[in-house]
Structure formats: structure tokens, C-alpha cells
Design a protein around this motif. Structure first.
Motif, PDB file in Angstrom:
ATOM      1  N   TRP A  98      -6.459  -1.491   7.271  1.00  0.00           N
ATOM      2  CA  TRP A  98      -6.948  -2.351   6.197  1.00  0.00           C
ATOM      3  C   TRP A  98      -8.388  -2.078   5.693  1.00  0.00           C
ATOM      4  O   TRP A  98      -8.666  -1.948   4.456  1.00  0.00           O
ATOM      5  CB  TRP A  98      -7.091  -3.893   6.734  1.00  0.00           C
ATOM      6  N   GLN A  99      -9.210  -1.954   6.581  1.00  0.00           N
ATOM      7  CA  GLN A  99     -10.609  -1.392   6.245  1.00  0.00           C
ATOM      8  C   GLN A  99     -10.783  -0.163   5.281  1.00  0.00           C
ATOM      9  O   GLN A  99     -11.413   0.063   4.551  1.00  0.00           O
ATOM     10  CB  GLN A  99     -11.319  -1.201   7.429  1.00  0.00           C
ATOM     11  N   ASP A 100      -9.781   0.933   5.925  1.00  0.00           N
ATOM     12  CA  ASP A 100      -9.770   2.151   5.089  1.00  0.00           C
ATOM     13  C   ASP A 100      -9.278   1.866   3.676  1.00  0.00           C
ATOM     14  O   ASP A 100      -9.625   2.613   2.753  1.00  0.00           O
ATOM     15  CB  ASP A 100      -8.817   2.981   5.868  1.00  0.00           C
TER      16      ASP A 100
ATOM     17  N   ARG B  71       0.824  -1.235  -0.154  1.00  0.00           N
ATOM     18  CA  ARG B  71      -0.222  -0.188  -0.007  1.00  0.00           C
ATOM     19  C   ARG B  71       0.739   1.345   0.131  1.00  0.00           C
ATOM     20  O   ARG B  71       0.715   2.211  -0.708  1.00  0.00           O
ATOM     21  CB  ARG B  71      -0.989   0.072   1.072  1.00  0.00           C
ATOM     22  N   LEU B  72       1.710   1.147   0.801  1.00  0.00           N
ATOM     23  CA  LEU B  72       2.781   2.465   0.993  1.00  0.00           C
ATOM     24  C   LEU B  72       4.014   2.351   0.224  1.00  0.00           C
ATOM     25  O   LEU B  72       4.740   3.388   0.251  1.00  0.00           O
ATOM     26  CB  LEU B  72       2.944   2.627   2.603  1.00  0.00           C
ATOM     27  N   GLY B  73       4.363   1.422  -0.481  1.00  0.00           N
ATOM     28  CA  GLY B  73       5.790   1.072  -1.030  1.00  0.00           C
ATOM     29  C   GLY B  73       6.899   1.460  -0.106  1.00  0.00           C
ATOM     30  O   GLY B  73       8.011   1.868  -0.680  1.00  0.00           O
ATOM     31  N   LEU B  74       6.901   1.112   1.065  1.00  0.00           N
ATOM     32  CA  LEU B  74       7.904   1.046   2.065  1.00  0.00           C
ATOM     33  C   LEU B  74       8.789  -0.216   2.139  1.00  0.00           C
ATOM     34  O   LEU B  74       8.153  -1.254   2.130  1.00  0.00           O
ATOM     35  CB  LEU B  74       7.379   1.598   3.489  1.00  0.00           C
ATOM     36  N   HIS B  75      10.117  -0.097   2.567  1.00  0.00           N
ATOM     37  CA  HIS B  75      10.760  -1.246   2.765  1.00  0.00           C
ATOM     38  C   HIS B  75      11.572  -1.134   4.062  1.00  0.00           C
ATOM     39  O   HIS B  75      12.699  -0.743   4.120  1.00  0.00           O
ATOM     40  CB  HIS B  75      11.590  -1.471   1.523  1.00  0.00           C
ATOM     41  N   PRO B  76      10.916  -1.295   5.088  1.00  0.00           N
ATOM     42  CA  PRO B  76      11.811  -1.110   6.456  1.00  0.00           C
ATOM     43  C   PRO B  76      12.589  -2.659   6.675  1.00  0.00           C
ATOM     44  O   PRO B  76      12.594  -3.308   5.945  1.00  0.00           O
ATOM     45  CB  PRO B  76      10.831  -1.093   7.622  1.00  0.00           C
ATOM     46  N   GLU B  77      13.515  -2.434   7.732  1.00  0.00           N
ATOM     47  CA  GLU B  77      14.454  -3.431   8.312  1.00  0.00           C
ATOM     48  C   GLU B  77      13.674  -4.089   9.284  1.00  0.00           C
ATOM     49  O   GLU B  77      13.191  -3.300  10.409  1.00  0.00           O
ATOM     50  CB  GLU B  77      15.653  -2.800   8.621  1.00  0.00           C
TER      51      GLU B  77
ATOM     52  N   SER C 115       0.546   5.780  16.829  1.00  0.00           N
ATOM     53  CA  SER C 115       0.115   4.237  16.834  1.00  0.00           C
ATOM     54  C   SER C 115      -0.805   4.069  15.607  1.00  0.00           C
ATOM     55  O   SER C 115      -1.578   5.162  15.535  1.00  0.00           O
ATOM     56  CB  SER C 115      -0.447   3.859  18.252  1.00  0.00           C
ATOM     57  N   TYR C 116      -0.874   3.021  15.006  1.00  0.00           N
ATOM     58  CA  TYR C 116      -1.834   2.820  13.871  1.00  0.00           C
ATOM     59  C   TYR C 116      -2.336   1.262  14.203  1.00  0.00           C
ATOM     60  O   TYR C 116      -1.873   0.326  14.253  1.00  0.00           O
ATOM     61  CB  TYR C 116      -1.055   2.577  12.563  1.00  0.00           C
ATOM     62  N   ASP C 117      -3.586   1.325  14.177  1.00  0.00           N
ATOM     63  CA  ASP C 117      -4.427   0.261  14.252  1.00  0.00           C
ATOM     64  C   ASP C 117      -4.440  -0.574  12.826  1.00  0.00           C
ATOM     65  O   ASP C 117      -5.150   0.034  11.790  1.00  0.00           O
ATOM     66  CB  ASP C 117      -5.716   0.510  14.700  1.00  0.00           C
TER      67      ASP C 117
ATOM     68  N   GLY D 251     -12.120  -1.392   2.551  1.00  0.00           N
ATOM     69  CA  GLY D 251     -13.659  -1.197   2.770  1.00  0.00           C
ATOM     70  C   GLY D 251     -14.053  -2.490   3.443  1.00  0.00           C
ATOM     71  O   GLY D 251     -15.435  -2.650   3.332  1.00  0.00           O
ATOM     72  N   LEU D 252     -13.292  -3.183   3.925  1.00  0.00           N
ATOM     73  CA  LEU D 252     -13.812  -4.515   4.364  1.00  0.00           C
ATOM     74  C   LEU D 252     -13.281  -4.819   5.946  1.00  0.00           C
ATOM     75  O   LEU D 252     -12.004  -4.519   6.125  1.00  0.00           O
ATOM     76  CB  LEU D 252     -13.315  -5.810   3.523  1.00  0.00           C
ATOM     77  N   PRO D 253     -13.759  -5.265   6.818  1.00  0.00           N
ATOM     78  CA  PRO D 253     -13.309  -5.863   8.201  1.00  0.00           C
ATOM     79  C   PRO D 253     -12.302  -6.757   8.089  1.00  0.00           C
ATOM     80  O   PRO D 253     -12.498  -7.684   7.313  1.00  0.00           O
ATOM     81  CB  PRO D 253     -14.450  -5.872   8.921  1.00  0.00           C
TER      82      PRO D 253
END
Length: 272
Positions: free
Chosen positions: A165-167, A119-125, A158-160, A170-172
Motif C-alpha cells: 500500500w505504501q509503495d 492495482r494489478l488487474g488480477l482476478h483470483p478465485e 510473501s508480500y507485506d 506513499g502513505l502508511p
């Protein structure tokens, strides 16, 4: 023959198991084995247990070995509160940063990777651990540890993951599914399984009607470092019905996990 049930000692699973606590002797054909989702997934894989409300990704890791309960799962209404990414900077700035991943649930880890990378195109360690450490830039926690971290306020952000995912879709999200080994469908075990699952559904209804009494019994065995008001409010966001919408969401999750190479392929889902 004994039906071996993997019991997860997290608050999220209290509605599934509270009715059996202190009464295990009444069910001579059922045995409980306690442990976090990762332990239950391993038990399903090696045959130590027959069923558990385990991490949903486990179903896809051994194609053809399991069926899912058609009526029960562990899901939420938008946010879940107990599966969260805690970070010292905004999530969009985590590219290349060290992110600690819980070792207690492969589903949550897979979901976070999908959100960050696809979704965000990020690649953390990525590094692994159970709890947050003092020098962590970000940490994924689940279950009671996540709920307790919510109260500490040690991280700026903090991120739930359920909400993310639902944002996005559009699904739980379906964090846990009742995964049942096909061995439990044998003529010997199937009547025990049917009775047990029926009793579990009744236990959920009992929990809804008298949550305080059920929680007294649960917290006596599995205490948490949380205010009682926080514990009771937690169940306002949880939903255990495996609706068509949630089945669609789980299928999409498997599809994305397969695209990332986390599982070999999207599994065909069989229901009990």
C-alpha cells in the motif's frame, strides 16, 4: 453502566491492553470481551461492545453509528509484518489462482482485493479460512498467525500488505482504528470512556518504556509460538499514532473500497 471493550488477543494490540491484564477487577465500570477483529466488528454492529481497536472497514459498514478516536490507531512504518499474502508463485501470476482469505479481518481482505484487482488487474478465485492449508496457492494471514508463518518459510513468496500500500500511495496503511459506538458518548458512559482512553494512551507509553515487562504479562495470558527476539522486534515497525497522514490514508482506503462496491459509499468520518 458498564463500558464494554472489545479486546483483540493479538500481539499487535498488546500495547493497548497489557496494562489492564490481571487488574480487570480494578475497573468495575469496564468489561472486556476477547476475540479477533472479525468478532469485534460483529460486536460493534450488534451492540455487544461499545468500542474496540477493530478492523477499520467496520466504521464504514454502519454509517453514522460510530466515531473514531482522533489520536489512536493501529498502523505501521512501511511494513506491518502481521498482514501478509503468502504465495507459491509471484503475485503477478495469481490471476485465476485460488487465494485463501483470512476470516479474521475484513479490512485486510478488502485491502488485498484492492491491491490485486485495482492495482494489478488480477482476478483470483477467493476462498475463506483462518490458517493456510497444504494445497493453497496463496493465503492471506493476519496477526500472530502471519508472524508464525513468517518463521515457517513454507511459501516461496510473501508480500507485506502495508508495504504494498505504501509503495503504491506513499502513505502508511491504517489496519485498525479505535471504533466507538455513539452510545458510549451518552452522559452516563462518556466519563468512563474518556478515562479508559486516557488510560490506554498511558499504557502505550508504559509499553514503550518497558516492553519486556509488559510482554511478560501479555504472553502469560496470550502465548505465541515465536522466538522472543522476533516478538520484541515486531514493535519496531508498529505505530499507534493517528496522524494526519494516516487519516488521509484511511479516507483513501474508504474511497477505493466504495469504488469496488465493497462498501456502499465513502463515509463521513467523525472523531472523538
Amino acid at each position: 453502566m458498564t463500558l464494554r471493550v472489545g479486546r483483540i488477543p493479538f500481539l499487535v494490540c498488546a500495547p493497548f491492553f497489557h496494562d489492564f491484564l490481571g487488574r480487570e477487577g480494578d475497573f468495575g465500570d469496564v468489561a472486556f470481551l476477547d476475540g479477533p477483529p472479525s468478532v469485534q466488528c460483529a460486536g460493534l454492529m450488534d451492540g455487544t461492545i461499545h468500542l474496540s481497536p477493530a478492523s477499520s472497514i467496520a466504521f464504514a459498514q454502519k454509517p453514522g453509528a460510530f466515531v473514531l478516536s482522533s489520536s489512536l490507531c493501529t498502523s505501521c512504518s512501511f511494513e506491518v509484518r502481521s498482514v501478509k499474502l503468502f504465495a507459491q508463485r509471484p503475485i503477478e501470476e495469481l490471476n485465476g489462482c485460488r487465494v485463501r482469505l483470512t476470516s479474521q479481518s475484513k479490512t485486510s481482505v478488502t485491502l488485498l482485493r484492492i491491491l490485486l484487482e485495482m492495482r494489478l488487474g488480477l482476478h483470483p478465485e477467493y476462498v475463506t479460512g483462518i490458517a493456510a492449508e497444504a494445497d493453497d496457492e496463496a493465503c492471506l494471514l493476519i496477526g500472530d498467525l502471519a508472524l508464525e508463518e513468517n518463521e515457517r518459510h513454507r511459501f516461496a513468496y510473501s508480500y507485506d500488505l502495508g508495504a504494498l500500500w505504501q509503495d503504491w500511495h506513499g502513505l502508511p496503511f491504517v489496519f485498525g482504528a479505535w471504533i466507538i459506538a455513539k452510545e458510549a458518548l451518552s452522559p452516563t458512559l462518556r466519563p468512563v470512556l474518556e478515562s479508559y482512553m486516557q488510560r490506554t494512551e498511558q499504557g502505550i507509553e508504559t509499553f514503550k518504556k518497558a516492553p519486556s515487562q509488559a510482554l511478560d504479562r501479555w504472553l502469560a495470558k496470550y502465548p505465541v509460538n515465536l522466538p522472543r527476539t522476533v516478538v520484541e522486534d515486531y514493535y519496531r515497525v508498529l505505530d499507534y499514532r493517528f496522524t494526519d497522514e494516516r487519516k488521509k490514508s484511511l479516507s483513501l482506503f474508504y474511497e477505493l473500497a466504495a469504488k469496488m462496491g465493497i462498501i456502499a459509499s465513502k463515509p463521513a468520518i467523525e472523531y472523538f
